[in-house]
Design an enzyme around this catalytic site. Structure first.
Site, mmCIF file in Angstrom:
data_model
loop_
_atom_site.group_PDB
_atom_site.id
_atom_site.type_symbol
_atom_site.label_atom_id
_atom_site.label_comp_id
_atom_site.label_asym_id
_atom_site.label_seq_id
_atom_site.Cartn_x
_atom_site.Cartn_y
_atom_site.Cartn_z
ATOM 1 N N HIS A 274 0.802 -1.234 0.000
ATOM 2 C CA HIS A 274 0.000 0.000 0.000
ATOM 3 C C HIS A 274 0.826 1.272 0.000
ATOM 4 C CE1 HIS A 274 1.205 0.075 4.175
ATOM 5 N NE2 HIS A 274 0.695 1.279 4.297
HETATM 6 N N1 UDP Z 1 -3.614 -4.943 8.855
HETATM 7 C C1 UDP Z 1 -4.856 -5.497 9.089
HETATM 8 N N2 UDP Z 1 -5.621 -5.842 8.006
HETATM 9 C C2 UDP Z 1 -5.184 -5.699 6.723
HETATM 10 C C3 UDP Z 1 -3.900 -5.165 6.502
HETATM 11 C C4 UDP Z 1 -3.135 -4.776 7.595
HETATM 12 O O1 UDP Z 1 -5.265 -5.656 10.239
HETATM 13 O O2 UDP Z 1 -5.935 -6.041 5.805
HETATM 14 C C5 UDP Z 1 -2.807 -4.546 10.019
HETATM 15 C C6 UDP Z 1 -1.449 -5.180 10.060
HETATM 16 O O3 UDP Z 1 -1.491 -6.428 10.665
HETATM 17 C C7 UDP Z 1 -0.651 -4.162 10.863
HETATM 18 C C8 UDP Z 1 -1.266 -2.868 10.473
HETATM 19 O O4 UDP Z 1 -2.547 -3.170 9.925
HETATM 20 O O5 UDP Z 1 -0.838 -4.369 12.241
HETATM 21 C C9 UDP Z 1 -0.365 -2.219 9.475
HETATM 22 O O6 UDP Z 1 -0.987 -1.268 8.830
HETATM 23 P P1 UDP Z 1 -0.465 -0.709 7.442
HETATM 24 O O7 UDP Z 1 0.249 -1.754 6.710
HETATM 25 O O8 UDP Z 1 -1.643 -0.060 6.833
HETATM 26 O O9 UDP Z 1 0.518 0.463 7.889
HETATM 27 P P2 UDP Z 1 2.049 0.588 8.232
HETATM 28 O O10 UDP Z 1 2.371 -0.397 9.295
HETATM 29 O O11 UDP Z 1 2.815 0.385 6.980
HETATM 30 O O12 UDP Z 1 2.184 1.985 8.734
#
Ligand code: UDP
Length: 355
Positions: free
Chosen positions: A204
């Site tokens: 994403h």
């Molecule tokens: N996550 C979730 N469902 C999804 C995709 C991600 O619960 O369909 C959770 C994932 O396990 C993690 C968090 O969302 O705990 C991460 O979010 P994201 O990847 O959007 O953001 P980043 O960590 O890159 O800031």
């Protein structure tokens, strides 16, 4: 003692849930939750509030779909009004989104103490909106809660030792969340159990979705990988939109984003993880799964140093080479890189003691 917590995006809901749970067990602290509305729909927002039993936001805006500047500016104006009314002792912000910098800046300008959770992380890529947000937030905070020793080192390298800012390595609230919710996930998950081996994928990040050549290489690679091992991919709305715009499609079925219990079950049962998410890189490690990271750099460098995470950027040949390597390798997972799953407790104790 009163805390105003500012959150707005999926990973922040998961992080904030850990602190809200500790706060709810204590009588000497209250929390006012501000949801900026950066993520707003059922499977990017509501599901986390429901599943993780986060209290309903006291203030809920709908600031999304704007450019970074417009989004941050609108948040700043609205949060300032709330802070003037609520007069909190602390403003608590998480991670590296526009909601993080807006909450911290609004508080700092009113001379309200700011606590930043997940402080000190650096990708050293200033083009990333996340890197800009985290650096600026760290600098105007009163207390910095780092998840790792590396994060503390990063701050010291920037001269933070000489500043009047308290720096604590409390461990990672994401580890708290993973451990707490993994005990409940099997009973609560709603995603259909997957038979056989699969690889869990998420993608994403703007640097991948908004660059057509990177996005194409990623889609092509995943289509190749799916010929060897089933790919399970909860598709982020931004990626879906950009793929449609570029006329790209997966040769397999994707799902909508899933809730946290489902995610934890997918993590427990997958063979390995391919991602560009910050959170997923660590969660792969929490559940002893090797990870391939489709980025050119990572804030979670200790995972790369210990050989449990491979950085591949967004080049098809590198993604596929890492895939074949990982498929044939046994990996040792070091213990304890992200604390003792008591980060939230340490944060709340600190805020109360330093009120
Ligand atoms: N996550 C979730 N469902 C999804 C995709 C991600 O619960 O369909 C959770 C994932 O396990 C993690 C968090 O969302 O705990 C991460 O979010 P994201 O990847 O959007 O953001 P980043 O960590 O890159 O800031």
């Amino acid at each position: 003692m009163k805390i105003v917590t500012v959150i707005g995006a999926r990973p922040q809901f998961i992080k904030a849930a850990t602190v809200s749970r500790v706060v709810s067990e204590r009588s000497d602290v209250s929390e006012v939750i501000v949801h900026t509305g950066q993520h707003f729909d059922q499977n990017m927002s509501d599901v986390f509030f429901d599943e993780m039993e986060i209290p309903k936001p006291n203030y809920h805006f709908s600031i999304n779909g704007f450019s970074h500047g417009a989004m941050t500016g609108q948040m700043l104006e609205k949060i300032e009004k709330i802070l003037l009314k609520e007069k909190p002792d602390w403003v608590l912000v998480y991670g590296d989104t526009n909601s993080t910098i807006a909450g911290a800046l609004a508080a700092s300008k009113l001379h309200i103490k700011v606590a930043h959770v997940e402080a000190g992380l650096r990708s050293f890529n200033m083009r990333m909106p996340e890197e800009q947000n985290r650096i600026l937030t760290d600098r105007i905070s009163t207390a910095l809660f780092c998840p790792t020793e590396q994060a503390v080192k990063n701050l010291n390298n920037e001269g933070y030792e000489n500043l009047d800012i308290d720096i604590k390595n409390v461990g990672d609230v994401m580890y708290d969340a993973a451990m707490f919710y993994s005990e409940k996930s099997e009973a609560k998950a709603s995603f259909k159990k997957i038979e056989g081996d699969f690889v869990l994928v998420t993608c994403h990040r703007a640097e991948n979705t908004d660059d057509p050549s990177r996005l194409r290489a990623i889609v092509n690679s995943l289509n190749e990988i799916n010929k060897a091992v089933k790919v399970i991919l909860p598709l982020h709305p931004r990626t879906k939109k950009m793929m449609e715009k570029e006329g790209l499609s997966f040769a397999f079925e994707t799902t909508d984003p899933v809730g946290y219990f489902d995610m934890v079950e997918l993590l427990k049962n997958c063979k390995f993880v391919i991602t560009d998410s910050g959170g997923l890189q660590k969660e792969a490690y929490f559940f002893n799964k090797p990870c391939i990271t489709m980025r050119d750099e990572t804030e979670w460098i200790e995972l790369v140093d210990h050989g449990v995470n491979t950085l591949v950027g967004a080049k098809q040949e590198k993604i596929l080479a890492a895939f074949s390597e990982i498929s044939n390798k046994t990996i040792d997972f070091p213990k304890g890189l992200y604390g003792d799953a008591k980060a939230a407790e340490k944060i709340v104790n600190y805020l109360i003691e330093n009120n």
